[in-house]
Scaffold this motif. Sequence first.
Motif, PDB file in Angstrom:
ATOM      1  N   THR A 177      10.070  71.883  16.507  1.00 39.99           N
ATOM      2  CA  THR A 177      10.690  71.205  17.642  1.00 39.99           C
ATOM      3  C   THR A 177      12.196  71.343  17.572  1.00 39.99           C
ATOM      4  O   THR A 177      12.805  71.079  16.524  1.00 39.99           O
ATOM      5  CB  THR A 177      10.307  69.713  17.663  1.00 39.99           C
ATOM      6  OG1 THR A 177       8.881  69.612  17.775  1.00 39.99           O
ATOM      7  CG2 THR A 177      10.960  68.983  18.839  1.00 39.99           C
ATOM      8  N   GLY A 190       9.357  71.816  22.155  1.00 37.89           N
ATOM      9  CA  GLY A 190       8.493  72.349  21.119  1.00 37.89           C
ATOM     10  C   GLY A 190       8.350  73.851  21.297  1.00 37.89           C
ATOM     11  O   GLY A 190       8.341  74.357  22.413  1.00 37.89           O
ATOM     12  N   SER A 222       8.937  68.567  12.022  1.00 38.81           N
ATOM     13  CA  SER A 222       8.242  69.308  13.074  1.00 38.81           C
ATOM     14  C   SER A 222       7.715  70.688  12.668  1.00 38.81           C
ATOM     15  O   SER A 222       6.916  71.259  13.396  1.00 38.81           O
ATOM     16  CB  SER A 222       9.146  69.463  14.294  1.00 38.81           C
ATOM     17  OG  SER A 222      10.209  70.376  14.019  1.00 38.81           O
TER      18      SER A 222
END
Length: 123
Positions: free
Chosen positions: A14, A74, A118
Amino acid sequence: PLSPVVRNFTMNFTITNLQFTADLATPNSKKFKSTERVMYHYVDPLLRKSSIGPAHIGCKVMAFRPKKDRDHTGVDAICSYRDEPSDAKFDRVTVYQELSNMTSGVTKLGHYSLGSQSLYVDG
């Protein structure tokens, strides 16, 4: 001799300082294409420095998606490598650790900031 087998792995992360916009969801849009080129500029050199470096073929951004009320973006990519007996075997944990180290603990990718929790690598 047999030709090497090409294998894939997925990588997701992300970007926290890239606001998601609708044109990032459209693969042929100018915004998608330009952001995709920037991702290759930053990601491919890191993978070439990693343990799969010599076998790394490249990555393809499959999608950009909205995260955290569209404030973050993302990134979903599929990366390919040659699986040859003479090369080191792909180890997703090792590649994750190497990428984590090369991105300052999953916080920086060039001028982009990353969500520290992430990064996901799956083979």
